[in-house]
Scaffold this motif. Structure first.
Motif, mmCIF file in Angstrom:
data_model
loop_
_atom_site.group_PDB
_atom_site.id
_atom_site.type_symbol
_atom_site.label_atom_id
_atom_site.label_comp_id
_atom_site.label_asym_id
_atom_site.label_seq_id
_atom_site.Cartn_x
_atom_site.Cartn_y
_atom_site.Cartn_z
ATOM 1 N N LEU A 175 7.650 10.912 45.994
ATOM 2 C CA LEU A 175 7.132 9.602 46.221
ATOM 3 C C LEU A 175 6.499 9.765 47.784
ATOM 4 C CD1 LEU A 175 5.986 6.844 45.442
ATOM 5 C CD2 LEU A 175 8.207 5.881 45.937
ATOM 6 N N PRO A 176 7.253 9.954 48.829
ATOM 7 C CA PRO A 176 6.686 10.008 50.116
ATOM 8 C C PRO A 176 5.474 10.694 50.404
ATOM 9 C CG PRO A 176 9.349 10.205 50.197
ATOM 10 C CD PRO A 176 8.723 10.211 48.854
ATOM 11 N N LEU A 177 5.255 11.770 49.777
ATOM 12 C CA LEU A 177 4.204 12.696 49.957
ATOM 13 C C LEU A 177 2.788 11.691 49.461
ATOM 14 C CD1 LEU A 177 5.428 16.289 48.747
ATOM 15 C CD2 LEU A 177 5.074 15.284 51.035
ATOM 16 N N HIS A 178 2.929 11.049 48.368
ATOM 17 C CA HIS A 178 1.925 10.020 48.018
ATOM 18 C C HIS A 178 1.640 9.178 49.167
ATOM 19 C CE1 HIS A 178 3.514 11.213 43.722
ATOM 20 N NE2 HIS A 178 2.375 10.501 43.303
ATOM 21 N N VAL A 179 2.594 8.751 49.688
ATOM 22 C CA VAL A 179 2.174 7.354 50.835
ATOM 23 C C VAL A 179 1.629 8.344 52.011
ATOM 24 C CG1 VAL A 179 3.363 6.050 52.539
ATOM 25 C CG2 VAL A 179 4.075 6.048 50.219
ATOM 26 N N VAL A 180 1.836 9.520 52.366
ATOM 27 C CA VAL A 180 1.325 10.147 53.307
ATOM 28 C C VAL A 180 0.110 10.683 53.261
ATOM 29 C CG1 VAL A 180 1.499 12.220 54.949
ATOM 30 C CG2 VAL A 180 3.492 10.859 54.442
ATOM 31 N N PHE A 181 -0.385 10.943 52.051
ATOM 32 C CA PHE A 181 -1.653 11.480 51.665
ATOM 33 C C PHE A 181 -2.518 10.422 51.617
ATOM 34 C CE2 PHE A 181 -4.652 11.858 48.292
ATOM 35 C CZ PHE A 181 -5.526 13.075 48.872
ATOM 36 N N LEU A 182 -2.172 9.169 51.093
ATOM 37 C CA LEU A 182 -2.844 8.145 50.898
ATOM 38 C C LEU A 182 -3.322 7.332 52.353
ATOM 39 C CD1 LEU A 182 -1.675 6.110 47.839
ATOM 40 C CD2 LEU A 182 -3.795 7.457 48.231
ATOM 41 N N ARG A 183 -2.361 7.385 53.369
ATOM 42 C CA ARG A 183 -2.605 7.167 54.850
ATOM 43 C C ARG A 183 -3.710 8.068 55.563
ATOM 44 N NH1 ARG A 183 0.507 3.387 57.147
ATOM 45 N NH2 ARG A 183 -0.149 3.965 59.246
ATOM 46 N N VAL A 184 -3.705 9.272 55.067
ATOM 47 C CA VAL A 184 -4.689 10.337 55.625
ATOM 48 C C VAL A 184 -5.897 9.984 55.003
ATOM 49 C CG1 VAL A 184 -5.212 12.595 55.572
ATOM 50 C CG2 VAL A 184 -3.056 11.977 56.204
ATOM 51 N N VAL A 185 -6.129 9.711 53.798
ATOM 52 C CA VAL A 185 -7.456 9.745 53.012
ATOM 53 C C VAL A 185 -8.056 8.248 53.080
ATOM 54 C CG1 VAL A 185 -6.608 9.061 50.682
ATOM 55 C CG2 VAL A 185 -8.607 10.727 51.062
ATOM 56 N N ARG A 186 -7.075 7.366 53.275
ATOM 57 C CA ARG A 186 -7.972 5.886 53.182
ATOM 58 C C ARG A 186 -9.085 5.793 54.326
ATOM 59 N NH1 ARG A 186 -7.441 2.068 56.546
ATOM 60 N NH2 ARG A 186 -5.591 3.261 57.920
ATOM 61 N N PRO A 187 -8.646 5.806 55.629
ATOM 62 C CA PRO A 187 -9.907 5.781 56.500
ATOM 63 C C PRO A 187 -11.134 6.529 56.420
ATOM 64 C CG PRO A 187 -8.006 6.910 57.472
ATOM 65 C CD PRO A 187 -7.742 6.526 56.211
ATOM 66 N N ARG A 188 -10.798 7.855 55.666
ATOM 67 C CA ARG A 188 -12.157 8.544 55.372
ATOM 68 C C ARG A 188 -12.846 7.936 54.158
ATOM 69 N NH1 ARG A 188 -8.343 11.856 57.280
ATOM 70 N NH2 ARG A 188 -9.212 13.677 58.589
ATOM 71 N N ILE A 189 -12.178 7.274 53.152
ATOM 72 C CA ILE A 189 -12.783 6.702 51.922
ATOM 73 C C ILE A 189 -13.620 5.323 52.566
ATOM 74 C CG2 ILE A 189 -12.282 5.344 49.990
ATOM 75 C CD1 ILE A 189 -10.079 7.148 49.293
ATOM 76 N N GLU A 190 -13.008 4.595 53.484
ATOM 77 C CA GLU A 190 -13.750 3.394 53.823
ATOM 78 C C GLU A 190 -15.054 3.759 54.674
ATOM 79 O OE1 GLU A 190 -12.572 -0.465 57.060
ATOM 80 O OE2 GLU A 190 -11.085 1.108 56.602
ATOM 81 N N LEU A 191 -14.820 4.898 55.519
ATOM 82 C CA LEU A 191 -16.106 5.113 56.311
ATOM 83 C C LEU A 191 -17.227 5.735 55.120
ATOM 84 C CD1 LEU A 191 -14.880 6.970 59.498
ATOM 85 C CD2 LEU A 191 -15.888 4.713 59.214
ATOM 86 N N SER A 192 -16.874 6.603 54.220
ATOM 87 C CA SER A 192 -17.611 7.155 53.240
ATOM 88 C C SER A 192 -18.123 5.920 52.464
ATOM 89 C CB SER A 192 -16.988 8.122 52.357
ATOM 90 O OG SER A 192 -17.732 8.479 51.301
ATOM 91 N N LEU A 193 -17.586 4.820 52.052
ATOM 92 C CA LEU A 193 -17.760 3.754 51.426
ATOM 93 C C LEU A 193 -19.093 3.039 52.165
ATOM 94 C CD1 LEU A 193 -15.078 2.269 49.396
ATOM 95 C CD2 LEU A 193 -17.150 3.052 48.305
#
Length: 571
Positions: A175-193
Motif C-alpha cells: 500500500l505505501p507504494l500506491h501512495v508514493v506513486f500517486l504523489r508523484v503522478v498527481r501534479p503531472r495530471i493537474e498540469l496536463s488537465l
C-alpha cells in the motif's frame, strides 16, 4: 500569500457546499442505500466459505442448496437496492448540477457587454458544460465515495482480520507504494488537465465562431484555410489528449499491478497454509473475496487524491467566471421613477473610458433631451455613439458626471425597470431561436395576439410574415438568419413597440430596409411614440426627419446643431 490563497480556496469550497447542503437529506438516502447494498455484498464471501467448508468439503448437499439460494436471494435484493440507489443518485446529482449552472448563468447576466467581447463564446460554453459537470461530480461523488469507501473498507478489513491477521498484513504490504506513486503522478495530471481543457476550449471556440460565419467563409473562399486551422487545433488537442490518457492509464494500471502483486502474495502464503492444514480452503477463498472488496475502496480513496486535483482545474475555470465583477450593480434601495415621468434625459459633465483603457470616449459632455422630443445624434464611426447608448441603458456608469432620467440618477433606479423604460433598436439586430411571434413577444411576453399583430403592422413586419409558411408561428432558426437584415430590423422595431418604453433609441435601426419602408416605419413610430422621447442615432436623414434637436458627437462631446440647417439640402 499562501494564507490568502488558502482562505480563497476555503471560500470556494464553502460556495460549492452551498449547493450540496440543500440536498443533504437526499444524499444521505443515497449513502444509506449504497451502504445497504455494500453490506449485502460483504455477506457473499462468508457465505461462499460456508458453502465450500460445510457443503462441498463436508458432502452436505442440502447445505449447498440452502446456501446457494441465500446467496442468490441476497444478490437479487442487492440488485434492486442498487437500482433504486441509482435513481436517487441521478436525481440529486442533477439538481446540484443544474443549480450550479443556473447560478453561474445568472451571474453572467449581470456582467457588462465588455466581458463578452473579450471572452470567447466557445470557452464560456466549455466552462458552463464540461467544467461545471466535473465540479458537480466531485462535489457529490467524492463525499459519497469517501464515506461509503471508508465504511466498506472497514467492514472488509474486519472480516479479513477475523479470517487471518497474517494474510491481512501481507495483503496491504504494498500500500505505501500506491501512495508514493500517486504523489508523484498527481501534479503531472493537474498540469496536463489544464492544458487539455485550454485546447478543448479552443476547439469549442473555433466551431462556435466559424459555424456562425460560414457564409463569410464561403464568400471569400476560406474553406481550405479554416479546415487547415481546424487540423492544427485538433492536432494540438490530440497531442494533449494522448498525453493525458497515458497519465490516466499509468494512474490506473500501475496501482492495479501493485494490487495484483498483493493478491499473488496472499495466494502464495494462503496456499501454503491450506497445504499445511492451518487454514481451510473456504477460508482462503473467502479471504480473497474480502480482499477484492477491500481493493475497490482503497483504489477509490487513493483516487480521490487525483480526482481532487482534476476537479480543481475545472473549479478554477468556473471561479474565473464567478469572480468576474459587473461594471454596474443594482442599487441597494432602488428608487422608482416619479409618477407621470415623461422621459427627460440630462447628461451633466459626463466622461467615460472603458475599463483598463486610458483614452476617454466621452469627455465632460452635457446635454438635455426634453421629454417627448425627437433628438438626432450624428457622428463618425468610433465617435462614441454606441458608448452613449450603453450609458443610457446603464450597461456602464460614467467615470465622471451624472446621467438623469426625469431628474433621477440612473444609478439609483432599478436596473430592470430602467432598461425596460429605455428601449434600443440597433443595426445589429439580435433574434433568438424560436417563432416570429416568440421573438416579437420577447420584451413583452404578456402581449396578446392582437397587440402582436398591431405592432407587426406598424413596423411593416406583416408584409413579409404573412408570406411565411406558418405565418407568425414560423421558426426563424439560429439567430433568425433565414430572414434578411431589414426583416430582422423590422421585427426588432415591432418588439420595441410592444415593450412600450418611455425612451426609444434607434441606432441605425432601418439601415437594412428600403426608403419607402423606412418612411412608413418612421411615420408609425412618430405616431405611436408621440409625446415620448425618441433618440435617432446614425447618418440616414429619413428617420431623423422633423427632429426637434440635433447633436453631433465630436471629440467626446455632444455639439448642438441647428435642426433647420441640418434638414436644408446643401446647394
Amino acid at each position: 500569500m499562501v494564507t490568502g490563497a488558502t482562505g480563497s480556496r476555503r471560500e470556494t469550497y464553502r460556495w460549492l457546499y452551498s449547493f450540496v447542503r440543500p440536498n443533504l437529506p437526499a444524499l444521505i438516502v443515497v449513502l444509506c442505500l449504497s451502504l445497504l447494498a455494500s453490506a449485502l455484498g460483504l455477506a457473499q464471501p462468508y457465505l461462499t466459505k460456508l458453502l465450500i467448508d460445510r457443503g462441498l468439503v463436508a458432502g452436505d448437499f442440502s447445505a449447498i442448496v440452502t446456501l446457494a439460494l441465500v446467496m442468490l436471494g441476497l444478490a437479487v435484493v442487492g440488485a434492486g437496492i442498487a437500482t433504486l440507489n441509482r435513481w436517487h443518485y441521478v436525481s440529486v446529482s442533477g439538481r446540484i448540477l443544474f443549480a450550479i449552472r443556473a447560478h453561474i448563468y445568472r451571474h453572467l447576466q449581470t456582467l457588462s457587454p465588455s466581458y463578452f467581447t473579450r471572452t470567447r463564446s466557445g470557452d464560456l460554453m466549455a466552462r458552463l458544460d464540461g467544467d461545471i459537470a466535473e465540479v458537480q461530480r466531485f462535489a457529490t461523488d467524492s463525499a459519497l465515495a469517501l464515506v461509503n469507501g471508508v465504511i466498506v473498507l472497514a467492514g472488509a478489513l474486519t472480516f479479513m482480520v477475523l479470517l487471518s491477521p497474517l494474510l491481512s498484513l501481507i495483503a496491504f504490504a504494498l500500500l505505501p507504494l500506491h501512495v508514493v506513486f500517486l504523489r508523484v503522478v498527481r501534479p503531472r495530471i493537474e498540469l496536463s488537465l489544464r492544458d487539455l481543457r485550454a485546447q478543448a476550449s479552443g476547439l469549442s471556440s473555433f466551431f462556435y465562431d466559424t459555424l456562425q460565419a460560414m457564409k463569410l467563409i464561403q464568400s471569400v473562399g476560406a474553406e481550405r484555410r479554416e479546415a487547415e486551422r481546424l487540423d492544427g487545433l485538433q492536432a494540438r488537442y490530440f497531442g494533449r489528449l494522448r498525453h493525458q490518457q497515458m497519465l490516466d492509464q499509468a494512474a490506473s494500471v500501475i496501482p492495479g499491478l501493485f494490487t495484483l502483486a498483493g493478491v499473488a502474495l496472499v495466494f502464495v502464503a494462503g496456499g501454503a497454509m491450506v497445504i499445511d492444514k492451518t487454514m481451510t480452503l473456504g477460508t482462503l477463498i473467502a479471504f480473497t473475496g474480502y480482499l477484492t472488496r477491500a481493493v475497490g475502496p482503497v483504489n477509490t480513496l487513493l483516487g480521490l487524491y487525483v480526482a481532487l486535483k482534476r476537479a480543481q482545474v475545472s473549479l478554477d475555470r468556473v471561479e474565473e467566471i464567478r469572480h468576474a465583477r459587473p461594471d454596474v450593480c443594482q442599487p441597494s434601495a432602488p428608487e422608482a421613477l416619479p409618477a407621470g415621468a415623461g422621459g427627460t434625459i440630462e447628461l451633466i459633465g459626463v466622461s467615460f473610458a472603458y475599463p483598463g483603457e486610458e483614452t476617454q470616449v466621452l469627455t465632460d459632455t452635457s446635454a438635455v433631451f426634453p421629454a417627448g422630443a425627437k433628438v438626432a445624434i450624428a457622428g463618425l464611426s468610433g465617435a462614441g455613439k454606441s458608448t452613449l447608448i450603453d450609458l443610457l441603458q446603464r450597461h456602464y456608469d460614467p467615470g465622471a458626471g451624472r446621467i438623469l432620467l426625469d431628474g433621477t440618477d440612473l444609478g439609483r433606479l432599478d436596473l430592470a425597470a430602467l432598461r425596460r423604460k429605455v428601449a434600443v433598436v440597433s443595426q445589429e439586430t439580435l433574434l433568438l431561436s424560436g417563432s416570429v411571434a416568440e421573438n416579437l413577444r420577447y420584451a413583452a411576453p404578456e402581449a396578446s395576439d392582437g397587440e402582436v399583430r398591431r405592432a407587426a403592422e406598424m413596423a411593416a413586419v406583416s408584409t413579409f410574415v404573412d408570406a411565411l409558411p406558418e405565418g407568425y408561428e414560423t421558426e426563424l432558426g439560429t439567430r433568425g438568419l433565414r430572414l434578411s437584415g431589414g426583416q430582422r430590423q423590422r421585427i426588432a422595431i415591432a418588439r420595441a413597440i410592444l415593450q412600450d418604453p418611455l425612451v426609444l433609441i434607434l441606432d441605425e435601426a432601418t439601415s437594412g430596409v428600403d426608403t419607402e419602408t423606412e418612411e412608413a416605419v418612421r411615420r408609425a413610430l412618430d405616431t405611436v411614440f408621440s409625446g415620448r422621447t425618441r433618440i435617432v442615432v446614425g447618418h440616414r436623414s429619413t428617420m431623423a426627419e422633423d427632429a426637434d434637436l440635433v447633436f453631433e458627437l465630436v471629440g467626446g462631446r455632444l455639439i448642438a446643431r441647428d435642426p433647420v440647417q441640418e434638414r436644408t439640402p446643401a446647394p
